[in-house]
Design an enzyme around this catalytic site. Structure first.
Site, mmCIF file in Angstrom:
data_model
loop_
_atom_site.group_PDB
_atom_site.id
_atom_site.type_symbol
_atom_site.label_atom_id
_atom_site.label_comp_id
_atom_site.label_asym_id
_atom_site.label_seq_id
_atom_site.Cartn_x
_atom_site.Cartn_y
_atom_site.Cartn_z
ATOM 1 N N ASN A 1 0.803 -1.223 0.000
ATOM 2 C CA ASN A 1 0.000 0.000 0.000
ATOM 3 C C ASN A 1 0.836 1.273 0.000
ATOM 4 O O ASN A 1 0.286 2.367 -0.143
ATOM 5 C CB ASN A 1 -0.923 0.041 1.221
ATOM 6 C CG ASN A 1 -1.896 -1.122 1.249
ATOM 7 O OD1 ASN A 1 -1.515 -2.246 1.552
ATOM 8 N ND2 ASN A 1 -3.150 -0.856 0.932
ATOM 9 N N VAL B 1 0.015 6.525 -1.373
ATOM 10 C CA VAL B 1 -0.576 5.706 -0.318
ATOM 11 C C VAL B 1 -1.907 5.172 -0.828
ATOM 12 O O VAL B 1 -2.835 5.948 -1.108
ATOM 13 C CB VAL B 1 -0.800 6.524 0.973
ATOM 14 C CG1 VAL B 1 -1.458 5.661 2.047
ATOM 15 C CG2 VAL B 1 0.523 7.090 1.483
ATOM 16 N N CYS B 2 -1.996 3.847 -0.977
ATOM 17 C CA CYS B 2 -3.233 3.215 -1.429
ATOM 18 C C CYS B 2 -4.076 2.848 -0.221
ATOM 19 O O CYS B 2 -3.712 1.962 0.563
ATOM 20 C CB CYS B 2 -2.924 1.967 -2.251
ATOM 21 S SG CYS B 2 -2.438 2.333 -3.942
ATOM 22 N N LEU B 3 -5.199 3.517 -0.075
ATOM 23 C CA LEU B 3 -6.086 3.274 1.058
ATOM 24 C C LEU B 3 -7.505 3.652 0.644
ATOM 25 O O LEU B 3 -7.734 4.736 0.085
ATOM 26 C CB LEU B 3 -5.644 4.125 2.255
ATOM 27 C CG LEU B 3 -6.239 3.792 3.613
ATOM 28 C CD1 LEU B 3 -5.793 2.408 4.080
ATOM 29 C CD2 LEU B 3 -5.835 4.838 4.647
#
Length: 433
Positions: A246, A253-255
Site C-alpha cells: 500500500n 498511499v493506497c487506502l
C-alpha cells in the site's frame, strides 16, 4: 620448666579436654600436612587487560585465563595512589575487587567476574534522560517552517496553496486539530503549520509484532480547499523504498479511506464523519500490519494456506530489511521538526531493534518481537532464510555504527576482540594482574 610447658601441664592436670599431649614426631607430621594444604589452592580466574597503544587510549579489552595460584592467601587491592580512570578521573568508575565464590581470594582491582555490568549507574542516568526527552516531545504541536514538506516544495505535490479558505473549511481544520491533540495514540506524532493550515506532517511508530516494529514512518498531508467533501492527499516519505503493497516508492498511499483504492461503505471517505485521525490510525493498523503480504490484491485468498504463509514469511523478511534501511534513512535525513525526535526515538528503542536483529539472525520468525525484546514466536516457527540472515548482518553492522553515533550503548552487540599486535615492533603494553 618453660612458662608455656607449665601452663600446658596445669591444663592437662585439670582435665582440659581441648589439650592433648603429642609426640615430637606427630607434631612434625602435622606441620608438614598444614604446609601442604596451604600450597594447594583452588584455580583462580585472572584477567589480562590489553592496552593497545594504537587504539583508543581509553579502550580496554578483557580476556579471561585460568592460572593456578600457589601463593598464600592474601587479598589484592589497588594502592591509594594508583592513577584514576583516564576519562572521569574517578577510580570508582572502574569496578573494584570482586570475590570469587568458594575461596577467600580477592580478584585484582579492575577485574570483574564475567557478565558483570559496567558503569550501570551512568547508563541508567543516561536512559532516564532519554525517557525524559522522549516524553517532552509533544504529540501535537504547531510549527512554522514547511520548506521541506512534500506539498509545499515546487514541482513535487503540484497542489495550489489555500490562500482564501472559507469559514467552514477553517472551522473543520481547527476541529481536526482539536481531535488530533486530544485523541492521538501514543505512537503517532503530528505537526501542523501556523501559516499553512492545509499542511500537516505525521510520524507513525511501527507496531510491535510486525516487520515494521520500532521503525519511523513519515507522512505529509494536504487538505484541499474542497475538504472535507474531498479526502486529504497523503504522501509517504519513502526514501525510494517500497516496503508495503500500500506504500509505493513514489510516496503514493493506497487506502480506501483516501479514495485511492476500491472499497465499500464505511471503507470509503465520508465527509460527515471521516477524520484525519481515522486516516492515521488506519495506516498504522491496516497497512503496517503483521502480514502485509496479504494486502496485495489477490493474495488475501491464500491466507492460512501453507503456500500463502510461506510467501508471507519471505515477504516479511524483505520488508524488515527495507524497514532497517528506512531507519538509517530517517536518522540520516530526518524531516524538519522531527530531527530531535528521530534521534531520541532510536536512542530509546535502538537496543530493542538490535535484539530483534540478533533474534532473526539466530532463526526467530520476523515480527515475533512484542516490545522490549520479548519474543512471541508462533507455533511451527521456521528459521529465516540464509540470504536474509546475510543481508541482515550487513544492515545490523550499519545500525550499530549509526546507533553508537547518537549515543546508544551497543557494546553487548559488538564482538569483543583483542588486537594480537601490529606488524611493526612495539613495546609490550599488556598488563597482567
Amino acid at each position: 620448666m618453660a612458662e608455656g610447658e607449665g601452663s600446658s601441664s596445669r591444663r592437662w592436670a585439670l582435665g582440659d579436654p581441648d589439650v592433648v599431649e603429642v609426640s615430637p614426631e606427630a607434631a612434625a607430621a602435622a606441620r608438614w600436612s598444614s604446609a601442604r594444604l596451604k600450597r594447594k589452592r583452588t584455580t583462580v580466574a585472572h584477567e589480562i587487560i590489553d592496552l593497545d597503544a594504537n587504539d583508543d587510549p581509553d579502550g580496554v579489552m578483557i580476556i579471561c585465563e585460568k592460572a593456578s595460584s600457589h601463593k598464600s592467601n592474601h587479598s589484592v587491592s589497588h594502592p591509594s595512589d594508583w592513577p584514576k580512570h583516564p576519562k572521569s578521573g574517578l577510580a570508582e568508575d572502574v569496578p573494584g575487587p570482586s570475590h570469587q565464590p568458594g575461596t577467600s581470594t580477592v580478584l585484582p582491582w579492575g577485574c570483574t567476574t564475567p557478565g558483570r555490568p559496567r558503569k550501570h549507574k551512568e547508563i541508567k542516568i543516561v536512559d532516564n534522560k532519554i525517557d525524559e526527552k522522549y516524553k517532552a516531545f509533544k504529540q501535537f504541536d504547531t510549527v512554522t517552517d514547511h520548506s521541506d514538506h512534500y506539498y509545499s516544495m515546487s514541482g513535487k505535490g503540484n497542489v495550489p496553496e489555500v490562500k482564501k479558505p472559507s469559514k467552514d473549511w477553517v472551522r473543520r481544520i481547527q476541529h481536526e486539530w482539536k481531535v488530533l491533540e486530544k485523541d492521538l495514540p501514543g505512537t503517532i506524532f503530528v505537526r501542523v503549520y501556523e501559516d499553512r493550515m492545509e499542511l500537516l506532517r505525521a510520524v507513525i511508530v511501527g507496531p510491535a509484532g510486525t516487520p515494521y516494529h520500532d521503525g519511523l514512518f513519515f507522512f505529509d498531508v494536504y487538505f484541499p480547499s474542497q475538504y472535507p467533501k474531498k479526502p486529504p492527499l497523503v504522501n509517504y516519505r519513502s526514501g525510494g523504498l517500497r516496503l508495503n503493497p500500500n506504500l509505493y516508492d513514489s510516496g503514493k498511499v493506497c487506502l480506501s479511506l483516501l479514495n485511492t483504492w476500491s472499497g465499500h461503505g464505511c471503507e470509503k471517505w465520508n465527509p460527515s464523519n471521516s477524520t484525519m485521525l481515522q486516516v492515521l490510525v488506519s495506516i498504522q493498523a491496516l497497512v503496517l500490519n503483521a502480514k502485509p503480504y496479504f494486502n496485495e490484491p489477490g493474495y488475501a485468498a491464500s491466507a492460512n494456506t501453507p503456500q500463502g504463509e510461506k510467501m508471507s514469511m519471505a515477504y516479511n523478511e524483505s520488508t524488515f530489511l527495507l524497514s532497517c534501511r528506512t531507519m538509517l534513512y530517517s536518522l540520516r535525513n530526518p524531516p524538519k521538526h522531527f530531527e530531535d525526535f528521530a534521534r531520541v526515538h532510536f536512542c530509546k528503542y535502538g537496543r530493542n531493534i538490535l535484539v530483534g536483529c540478533k533474534a532473526y539472525m539466530n532463526g526467530a520468525q520476523v515480527g515475533c518481537l512484542a516490545g522490549n525484546g520479548v519474543q512471541d514466536v508462533d507455533e511451527g516457527d521456521k528459521s529465516c532464510s540464509a540470504n536474509f540472515k546475510g543481508s541482515l548482518k550487513t544492515l545490523f553492522d550499519e545500525l550499530i555504527k549509526e546507533f553508537t553515533r547518537i549515543g546508544v550503548h551497543c557494546h553487548e552487540f559488538q564482538p569483543q576482540r583483542v588486537n594480537p599486535g601490529s606488524t611493526r615492533a612495539k613495546a609490550d603494553t599488556t598488563l597482567r594482574l
